[in-house]
Design an enzyme around this catalytic site. Structure first.
Site, short mmCIF file in Angstrom:
data_model
loop_
_atom_site.label_atom_id
_atom_site.label_comp_id
_atom_site.label_asym_id
_atom_site.label_seq_id
_atom_site.Cartn_x
_atom_site.Cartn_y
_atom_site.Cartn_z
CG HIS A 52 -0.33 0.10 2.52
ND1 HIS A 52 0.32 1.07 3.14
CD2 HIS A 52 -0.37 -0.96 3.47
CE1 HIS A 52 0.87 0.89 4.29
NE2 HIS A 52 0.59 -0.60 4.62
CB CYS B 74 1.69 -3.68 5.50
SG CYS B 74 0.16 -4.30 5.83
#
Length: 379
Positions: free
Chosen positions: A232, A248
């Protein structure tokens, strides 16, 4: 190498529920204890792809794009720039040149991060040895803090971008997974542990952070086939190229936006940890580079032994390698290229000539020598 595998695939039923729900209302990736989540309430976009012919005909490739070498394992080049804006930080320069925080810091150890100063020369370390993994899909080399993408529809190209990965207590797992759903303008559900930490500081965190400038996921998110792990964007781009996430993969906003449009769902993602890389240049030079090793992947891993085995595998009987240079690279992991053999390797230092024995004739005449010999040091 000791590799941790922590991959939980979403089955067809789970994915079907996620896709169906996305058509009728907001859906959130199911939270795990200590990882980031994303909203999946957006209509999925079609993959926008550029043809191989268009890219091949482009004189200057887009940001992060390189032509795969016909021979060898190395892409890009080192170059230097001169700072002409006194207000620009080294981090600003890194972002403009597709470099991450740790990369720019290690390449310029004597340059101030915050005030490089007008007229200062800055090294841009935009030269990479491709990771020791199959050249397909997405490859994320955790120690290197860098992502590589080999687009299936453009086989002569590799893309590479700096990323952030999980800090030690929230380490990004190693293993093979794939992309699933792409979400634009996601909402974020802070994990319970983060809300507890915020409450303990007297700063209660919301259960949902809507899309916008305060959302740490940025404007684009690509879910992986393991619950709660995403690729992301971020609302704090200064941290790209560091170990700062809760597991992440974070990218610069402009990089994830570009990748989001072109990365097909179902693409393989190889999360690997290769702190030492070796590869051949097109001119027959054997290079190595070494990065700081991730503590959680150490285990019974022997960095020097692994490096020697990798170099020996590549060199075979083609080259005589100075393994002392390999040892130095492993012990000082700064990402710099070290040429071991070939046209770009430094010439071997000549063997020192033996010093002639001093002639003592006449000097010791008339001096009575003792037969006692004194030995310094421990017996």
């Amino acid at each position: 190498m000791n590799i941790r595998k922590n991959i939980t695939l979403w089955g067809p039923t789970s994915l079907a529920v996620l896709l169906a729900a996305s058509l009728v209302g907001p859906v959130y990736a199911q939270p795990s204890a200590d990882t980031e989540q994303a909203e999946t309430a957006v209509t999925l976009t079609d993959d926008a792809t550029a043809s191989a012919e268009q890219v091949a005909d482009t004189r200057e490739l887009p940001r992060g794009h390189f032509r795969l070498p016909e021979h060898g394992d190395i892409i890009g080049e080192y170059y230097t720039i001169t700072v002409d804006n006194p207000e620009e930080t080294l981090i600003d320069i890194a972002r403009r040149h597709n470099i991450g925080y740790e990369e720019i810091r290690m390449a310029n150890p004597d340059v101030s991060l915050w005030v490089p100063g007008e007229g200062t020369e800055v090294v841009i370390p935009a030269r990479y040895i491709l990771p020791p993994a199959p050249r397909e899909g997405v490859v994320v080399n955790l120690s290197e803090l860098r992502l590589y993408y080999y687009p299936a529809d453009n086989p002569g190209i590799v893309e590479t971008y700096p990323v952030s990965v999980g800090r030690e207590e929230f380490a990004t797992p190693v293993g093979i997974t794939r992309t699933t759903v792409k979400v634009k303008d996601p909402a974020w559900a802070p994990p319970a542990s983060m809300r507890r930490e915020a409450a303990a500081r007297g700063e209660p965190a919301p259960s949902i952070v809507p899309a916008g400038p305060d959302n740490p996921l940025g404007r684009h998110a690509i879910l992986l086939a393991m619950p709660s792990y995403l690729i992301h964007g971020t609302n704090r781009p200064d941290g790209v190229g560091m170990r700062v996430s809760r597991g992440c993969i974070r990218m610069y906003p402009e990089d994830i936006e570009s990748l989001y449009e072109r990365l097909p769902s179902g693409t393989q993602v190889n999360l690997m940890d290769a702190p030492f890389k070796a590869g051949w240049a097109a001119d027959g030079t054997l290079f190595v580079q070494s990065y700081p090793q991730l503590e959680e992947n150490v285990g019974d891993f022997e960095p020097l032994l692994n490096a020697i085995e990798r170099v020996a595998e590549l060199a075979e009987d083609q080259a005589e390698v100075d393994y002392e240079q390999v040892k130095r690279a492993v012990e000082a992991p700064d990402g710099r290229f070290v040429a071991l053999y070939g046209p770009q390797a430094p010439a071997p230092e000549p063997e020192p000539e033996p010093q002639p024995t001093q002639q003592l004739e006449g000097i010791l005449e008339g001096v009575e020598l003792s037969t006692t010999v004194r030995v310094e040091g421990d017996a």
